[in-house]
Design a protein around this motif. Structure first.
Motif, PDB file in Angstrom:
ATOM      1  N   THR A  18      30.754  26.935  91.713  1.00 26.92           N
ATOM      2  CA  THR A  18      29.974  26.047  90.860  1.00 26.92           C
ATOM      3  C   THR A  18      30.877  25.350  89.844  1.00 26.92           C
ATOM      4  O   THR A  18      32.082  25.588  89.785  1.00 26.92           O
ATOM      5  N   ASP A  19      30.262  24.504  89.036  1.00 28.27           N
ATOM      6  CA  ASP A  19      30.965  23.799  87.966  1.00 28.27           C
ATOM      7  C   ASP A  19      31.323  24.780  86.846  1.00 28.27           C
ATOM      8  O   ASP A  19      30.479  25.562  86.418  1.00 28.27           O
ATOM      9  N   ALA A  20      32.549  24.715  86.358  1.00 27.21           N
ATOM     10  CA  ALA A  20      33.029  25.669  85.348  1.00 27.21           C
ATOM     11  C   ALA A  20      32.238  25.620  84.054  1.00 27.21           C
ATOM     12  O   ALA A  20      32.209  26.596  83.297  1.00 27.21           O
ATOM     13  N   GLN A  21      31.581  24.497  83.781  1.00 27.10           N
ATOM     14  CA  GLN A  21      30.872  24.352  82.509  1.00 27.10           C
ATOM     15  C   GLN A  21      29.411  24.775  82.572  1.00 27.10           C
ATOM     16  O   GLN A  21      28.719  24.757  81.551  1.00 27.10           O
ATOM     17  N   ARG A  22      28.940  25.163  83.781  1.00 30.87           N
ATOM     18  CA  ARG A  22      27.558  25.646  83.828  1.00 30.87           C
ATOM     19  C   ARG A  22      27.421  26.917  83.004  1.00 30.87           C
ATOM     20  O   ARG A  22      28.347  27.727  82.908  1.00 30.87           O
ATOM     21  N   SER A  23      26.240  27.120  82.441  1.00 28.54           N
ATOM     22  CA  SER A  23      26.056  28.317  81.620  1.00 28.54           C
ATOM     23  C   SER A  23      25.830  29.539  82.518  1.00 28.54           C
ATOM     24  O   SER A  23      25.301  29.440  83.634  1.00 28.54           O
ATOM     25  N   LEU A  24      26.227  30.676  81.971  1.00 25.89           N
ATOM     26  CA  LEU A  24      25.952  31.942  82.654  1.00 25.89           C
ATOM     27  C   LEU A  24      24.445  32.097  82.857  1.00 25.89           C
ATOM     28  O   LEU A  24      23.998  32.605  83.889  1.00 25.89           O
ATOM     29  N   LEU A  25      23.664  31.633  81.888  1.00 26.92           N
ATOM     30  CA  LEU A  25      22.203  31.726  82.005  1.00 26.92           C
ATOM     31  C   LEU A  25      21.707  30.998  83.247  1.00 26.92           C
ATOM     32  O   LEU A  25      20.899  31.536  84.023  1.00 26.92           O
ATOM     33  N   ALA A  60      23.550  34.175  76.812  1.00 27.47           N
ATOM     34  CA  ALA A  60      24.056  33.655  78.090  1.00 27.47           C
ATOM     35  C   ALA A  60      23.995  32.134  78.141  1.00 27.47           C
ATOM     36  O   ALA A  60      24.707  31.515  78.932  1.00 27.47           O
ATOM     37  N   CYS A  61      23.150  31.519  77.284  1.00 26.54           N
ATOM     38  CA  CYS A  61      23.071  30.050  77.314  1.00 26.54           C
ATOM     39  C   CYS A  61      24.308  29.403  76.710  1.00 26.54           C
ATOM     40  O   CYS A  61      24.599  28.243  77.005  1.00 26.54           O
ATOM     41  N   LEU A  62      25.027  30.145  75.856  1.00 28.29           N
ATOM     42  CA  LEU A  62      26.240  29.591  75.241  1.00 28.29           C
ATOM     43  C   LEU A  62      27.509  30.095  75.919  1.00 28.29           C
ATOM     44  O   LEU A  62      28.612  29.798  75.463  1.00 28.29           O
ATOM     45  N   THR A  63      27.335  30.878  76.976  1.00 26.68           N
ATOM     46  CA  THR A  63      28.483  31.419  77.710  1.00 26.68           C
ATOM     47  C   THR A  63      28.657  30.611  78.982  1.00 26.68           C
ATOM     48  O   THR A  63      27.719  30.514  79.784  1.00 26.68           O
ATOM     49  N   THR A  64      29.820  30.002  79.173  1.00 21.25           N
ATOM     50  CA  THR A  64      30.039  29.261  80.415  1.00 21.25           C
ATOM     51  C   THR A  64      30.383  30.247  81.530  1.00 21.25           C
ATOM     52  O   THR A  64      30.850  31.364  81.275  1.00 21.25           O
ATOM     53  N   ILE A  65      30.164  29.806  82.744  1.00 19.77           N
ATOM     54  CA  ILE A  65      30.461  30.684  83.876  1.00 19.77           C
ATOM     55  C   ILE A  65      31.963  30.963  83.948  1.00 19.77           C
ATOM     56  O   ILE A  65      32.384  32.037  84.377  1.00 19.77           O
ATOM     57  N   SER A  66      32.781  30.037  83.464  1.00 27.65           N
ATOM     58  CA  SER A  66      34.230  30.303  83.464  1.00 27.65           C
ATOM     59  C   SER A  66      34.575  31.412  82.465  1.00 27.65           C
ATOM     60  O   SER A  66      35.493  32.203  82.694  1.00 27.65           O
ATOM     61  N   GLU A  67      33.814  31.520  81.375  1.00 28.86           N
ATOM     62  CA  GLU A  67      34.047  32.618  80.424  1.00 28.86           C
ATOM     63  C   GLU A  67      33.602  33.956  81.007  1.00 28.86           C
ATOM     64  O   GLU A  67      34.103  35.015  80.612  1.00 28.86           O
ATOM     65  N   ALA A  68      32.645  33.912  81.921  1.00 28.64           N
ATOM     66  CA  ALA A  68      32.155  35.148  82.538  1.00 28.64           C
ATOM     67  C   ALA A  68      33.026  35.600  83.709  1.00 28.64           C
ATOM     68  O   ALA A  68      32.841  36.706  84.226  1.00 28.64           O
ATOM     69  N   ASP A  69      33.978  34.753  84.101  1.00 24.52           N
ATOM     70  CA  ASP A  69      34.828  35.077  85.257  1.00 24.52           C
ATOM     71  C   ASP A  69      35.568  36.393  85.021  1.00 24.52           C
ATOM     72  O   ASP A  69      36.163  36.598  83.965  1.00 24.52           O
TER      73      ASP A  69
END
Ligand code: FES
Ligand code: FES
Length: 156
Positions: A18-25, A60-69
């Protein structure tokens, strides 16, 4: 541009493209169908979307999926051990600490995050941490009783 992100959710290894800027939420709800994590404001103002990342609670709305990697995520779906509820879940049930329930998953994970850091949290510590969690039904008195039940052993 899309990339691969791998992380652990509720003990299971997951990979999404997915896009790195999508939220974890968004990824939790839309890609992994973990809809127990709620969308409230999408701006970090209500904490309905709270999850644990490496044991710490956060929105989770302020956490990007790249931060959750490569991180370890726990959502409300992963909190119980089989049929055994987490003590914070049991306390919310015992105190009836909800009405519509929309804020409840985020509240519970916020409390778990607090107790991971301060297992015997005082009232001041509870209020300081939990003031960011909004409950539109104003169930605050019973929510506080539930938190005290776990942190302080209080059943009053
Ligand atoms: S939806 Fe994340 S803080 Fe409101
Ligand atoms: S129980 Fe309805 S928003 Fe908290």
């Amino acid at each position: 541009m899309e990339s691969n992100f791998s992380f652990t959710v509720n003990g299971q290894q997951k990979t999404v493209t997915t896009d790195a800027q999508r939220s974890l939420l968004d990824v939790l709800r839309e890609d992994l169908q973990l809809t127990g994590t709620k969308y409230g404001c999408g701006e970090g103002q209500c904490r309905a979307c709270t999850v644990l990342m490496n044991g710490k609670s956060g929105p989770a709305c302020l956490t990007t999926i790249s931060e959750a990697d490569k991180q370890n995520i726990v959502t409300i779906e992963g909190l119980a051990s089989g049929d055994k509820l987490h003590p914070v879940q049991e306390a919310f049930l015992a105190e009836g600490a909800f009405q519509c329930g929309y804020c409840t998953a985020g509240m519970i994970l916020g409390v778990v995050g607090l107790l991971n850091e301060k297992p015997k949290a005082t009232d001041a510590e509870i209020l300081s941490r939990m003031q960011k969690h909004l409950c539109r039904c104003c169930s605050y008195p019973t929510i506080l009783k539930a938190i005290r039940r776990v942190a302080q052993g209080s059943k009053k």
